[in-house]
Each structure stands twice: as structure tokens, then as C-alpha cells.
Scaffold this active site. Sequence first.
Site, PDB file in Angstrom:
ATOM      1  N   SER A 181      -9.677 -14.021  -7.491  1.00  0.00           N
ATOM      2  CA  SER A 181      -8.400 -13.563  -6.933  1.00  0.00           C
ATOM      3  C   SER A 181      -8.226 -14.165  -5.552  1.00  0.00           C
ATOM      4  CB  SER A 181      -8.390 -12.034  -6.840  1.00  0.00           C
ATOM      5  OG  SER A 181      -7.321 -11.626  -6.012  1.00  0.00           O
ATOM      6  N   HIS A 220      -6.386 -15.859 -10.383  1.00  0.00           N
ATOM      7  CA  HIS A 220      -5.630 -14.602 -10.344  1.00  0.00           C
ATOM      8  C   HIS A 220      -4.789 -14.564  -9.062  1.00  0.00           C
ATOM      9  CE1 HIS A 220      -5.056 -10.349 -11.500  1.00  0.00           C
ATOM     10  NE2 HIS A 220      -5.102 -10.084 -10.201  1.00  0.00           N
ATOM     11  N   ASP A 224      -2.088 -12.349  -6.918  1.00  0.00           N
ATOM     12  CA  ASP A 224      -1.563 -10.989  -6.736  1.00  0.00           C
ATOM     13  C   ASP A 224      -0.216 -11.018  -6.029  1.00  0.00           C
ATOM     14  OD1 ASP A 224      -3.619  -9.224  -7.814  1.00  0.00           O
ATOM     15  OD2 ASP A 224      -4.904 -10.088  -6.273  1.00  0.00           O
ATOM     16  N   MET A 236       2.771  -8.854  -4.591  1.00  0.00           N
ATOM     17  CA  MET A 236       3.065  -7.480  -4.151  1.00  0.00           C
ATOM     18  C   MET A 236       4.393  -7.440  -3.415  1.00  0.00           C
ATOM     19  SD  MET A 236      -0.646  -6.263  -2.806  1.00  0.00           S
ATOM     20  CE  MET A 236      -2.162  -6.735  -3.639  1.00  0.00           C
ATOM     21  N   HIS A 279      -0.285 -11.496 -11.444  1.00  0.00           N
ATOM     22  CA  HIS A 279      -0.331 -10.031 -11.574  1.00  0.00           C
ATOM     23  C   HIS A 279       0.816  -9.479 -10.732  1.00  0.00           C
ATOM     24  CE1 HIS A 279      -2.809  -6.185 -10.367  1.00  0.00           C
ATOM     25  NE2 HIS A 279      -1.721  -5.889 -11.047  1.00  0.00           N
ATOM     26  N   MET A 290       2.792  -6.883  -9.070  1.00  0.00           N
ATOM     27  CA  MET A 290       2.813  -5.490  -8.604  1.00  0.00           C
ATOM     28  C   MET A 290       4.151  -5.295  -7.907  1.00  0.00           C
ATOM     29  SD  MET A 290      -1.117  -5.443  -7.294  1.00  0.00           S
ATOM     30  CE  MET A 290      -1.195  -7.225  -7.360  1.00  0.00           C
ATOM     31  N   MET A 299      -6.679  -1.614 -14.194  1.00  0.00           N
ATOM     32  CA  MET A 299      -6.957  -1.571 -12.754  1.00  0.00           C
ATOM     33  C   MET A 299      -8.126  -0.625 -12.511  1.00  0.00           C
ATOM     34  SD  MET A 299      -4.987  -3.680 -11.260  1.00  0.00           S
ATOM     35  CE  MET A 299      -5.650  -3.340  -9.621  1.00  0.00           C
ATOM     36  N   GLY A 322      -7.249  -5.755  -1.531  1.00  0.00           N
ATOM     37  CA  GLY A 322      -8.555  -6.201  -1.981  1.00  0.00           C
ATOM     38  C   GLY A 322      -9.620  -5.391  -1.266  1.00  0.00           C
ATOM     39  N   ASP A 334      -9.683  -5.411 -13.007  1.00  0.00           N
ATOM     40  CA  ASP A 334      -9.332  -5.871 -11.657  1.00  0.00           C
ATOM     41  C   ASP A 334      -9.570  -4.783 -10.615  1.00  0.00           C
ATOM     42  OD1 ASP A 334      -8.124  -7.030  -9.432  1.00  0.00           O
ATOM     43  OD2 ASP A 334      -6.101  -7.050 -10.284  1.00  0.00           O
ATOM     44  N   GLY A 335     -10.418  -5.105  -9.638  1.00  0.00           N
ATOM     45  CA  GLY A 335     -10.610  -4.219  -8.495  1.00  0.00           C
ATOM     46  C   GLY A 335     -12.047  -3.769  -8.333  1.00  0.00           C
ATOM     47  N   GLY A 336     -12.647  -4.138  -7.201  1.00  0.00           N
ATOM     48  CA  GLY A 336     -14.001  -3.676  -6.903  1.00  0.00           C
ATOM     49  C   GLY A 336     -15.083  -4.291  -7.776  1.00  0.00           C
TER      50      GLY A 336
HETATM   51  C1  DX5 Z   1      -5.611  -5.288  -5.898  1.00  0.00           C
HETATM   52  C2  DX5 Z   1      -5.467  -6.623  -6.576  1.00  0.00           C
HETATM   53  C3  DX5 Z   1      -6.754  -7.276  -6.872  1.00  0.00           C
HETATM   54  C4  DX5 Z   1      -7.588  -7.642  -5.664  1.00  0.00           C
HETATM   55  C5  DX5 Z   1      -9.019  -7.464  -6.073  1.00  0.00           C
HETATM   56  O1  DX5 Z   1      -4.385  -4.645  -5.877  1.00  0.00           O
HETATM   57  O2  DX5 Z   1      -4.769  -6.477  -7.799  1.00  0.00           O
HETATM   58  O3  DX5 Z   1      -6.590  -8.421  -7.711  1.00  0.00           O
HETATM   59  O4  DX5 Z   1      -7.406  -8.951  -5.209  1.00  0.00           O
HETATM   60  O5  DX5 Z   1      -9.807  -7.608  -4.954  1.00  0.00           O
HETATM   61  P1  DX5 Z   1     -11.345  -7.197  -4.945  1.00  0.00           P
HETATM   62  O6  DX5 Z   1     -12.039  -8.015  -5.988  1.00  0.00           O
HETATM   63  O7  DX5 Z   1     -11.755  -7.541  -3.552  1.00  0.00           O
HETATM   64  O8  DX5 Z   1     -11.417  -5.721  -5.240  1.00  0.00           O
HETATM   65 ZN    ZN Z   2      -4.757  -8.245  -9.204  1.00  0.00          ZN
END
Ligand code: DX5
Ligand code: ZN
Length: 224
Positions: free
Chosen positions: A7, A32, A34, A36, A65, A67, A136, A143, A174-176
Site C-alpha cells: 500500500s 494498493h 488508497d 480517501m 480502494h 474510501m 478491512m 495506515g 487490509d490493515g495492520g
Molecule cells: C487504511 C488503508 C490501508 C492502509 C494499510 O484505511 O485502507 O490500505 O494503507 O496500512 P497498514 O498496512 O500500515 O495498516
Molecule cells: Zn486500503
Amino acid sequence: MIELAPSILAADFARLGEQIQQAADGGGTVIHVDIMDGHFVPNLTMGPPVVKSLRKSTRLPLDCHLMIENPDQFIPEFAEAGADWISVHQEVCRHLNRTLQLIKDHHCLAGVVINPATPIETLSEVLEIVDYVLVMSVNPGFGGQEFIPACLRKIRNLADVREKRGFGFRIEVDGGIGPATVADIVRAGGEILVAGNAIFAIGDPKINAQRLLKTASEATLQRV
Ligand code: DX5
Ligand code: ZN
């Protein structure tokens, strides 16, 4: 098949092309992106012009992605800019079937995303038309957040439903995602692994990607 989707949100935007190349050299196969809007999520990132530039700097598929609210308004523009995969949040789509169809009409793979608090049951009527489901594992917007372990059960249930009903969608998470969480995610059924900070925050993106993929591949042997 396990795929790593670095990402770029966590990358150094002044050296984006170079960082993407490093992540790709380490085994990343999907980029990936993001998007937003400051409404659906409390953060702003990038739009179609950035996707257009990314298109020129990599041949890897661009996984956008979204959002954002009113995704229908922007899907044609993202497709035109060079997106290969486009996913929309279940929570913002009043006519989810129509929106997914719009993505397909623009010759992109169509994905649907669910927030941690959204049950997989809300997707029951679209599972047969989506190319992938993005689960998610943090609340979207930033991130570097901590993985929410309750999402593992959702991934497992989704994999079960797919098997029982004979669907072909893939499961993206996706996430963490990082060295400490990736094995559990893969064992639960995660296949496309999005990782931002684990790849770009510290050290060499190539080595980070290689290590994460190695741990992920080893975990496929322990799937239940
Ligand atoms: C969060 C995004 C993720 C983000 C993940 O809203 O959708 O794609 O970049 O970041 P990490 O891998 O640091 O959790
Ligand atoms: Zn994402």
C-alpha cells in the site's frame, strides 16, 4: 495463491516510483492505492491524476480502494486513469449491484469492501458477481493502525461460504498486516495481503516484502 499488495499510503511520495520498484523486487504483485475523500473516512489522499502517473511507472495491476462517498461518480475516471481493480465500500453503496456492474463495464476487476463492524452477511447477494472481497482489519482512514483480531473469524466464514456456495471471488485483507499478524490471516483464508507500514515504514521495502511473503507462504501449509 498468496499475493502481496504493497500500500503506497505508507511510501515516500517524493520517491514513489523507486519505492514501488523496490516492493515489486521483493515480490509485491499488486499495487494498493488508497483513495480517501475526507467524508466517508476522516482523511484525504489522492485521486485519478496520481493513478495516471502510477500507471506510467509500473506494469503491476493498480488496486484502487475507494474510501469515498458516491463512488459511481468517480469510477469511470479511475478506470480511465489506469486502475485495474476497483473496490467500493458496502457501507456507502445504496445500489451495490449497480456500482459493481459499473466497475465491470469499465473492464476492471470489481471488489467490495467491508469495515470491521460490517457483517459478511450484508454481501450475500453480491458474492456471485464480485471478483474479490476486501475485509478491512482496521477502521479505514489511516495506515499504521493495530490489526483487529475479530476480523479473522469473518475471513474464515467468508472462505467457508465461498466453498459451500461454489463462488470464485478472492479474499483480500487490509490493515495492520505485518510479521506478527500475517500468519493468522493466511491461516484464516486471506489471499491478497495489503501492507503499508510493514513494507515502507522502516528498512528496505524489498527485504520487508520478501520476509512478509515468506512468513505468509509458510502459513499456507498450516491452513485448517
Ligand atoms: C487504511 C488503508 C490501508 C492502509 C494499510 O484505511 O485502507 O490500505 O494503507 O496500512 P497498514 O498496512 O500500515 O495498516
Ligand atoms: Zn486500503
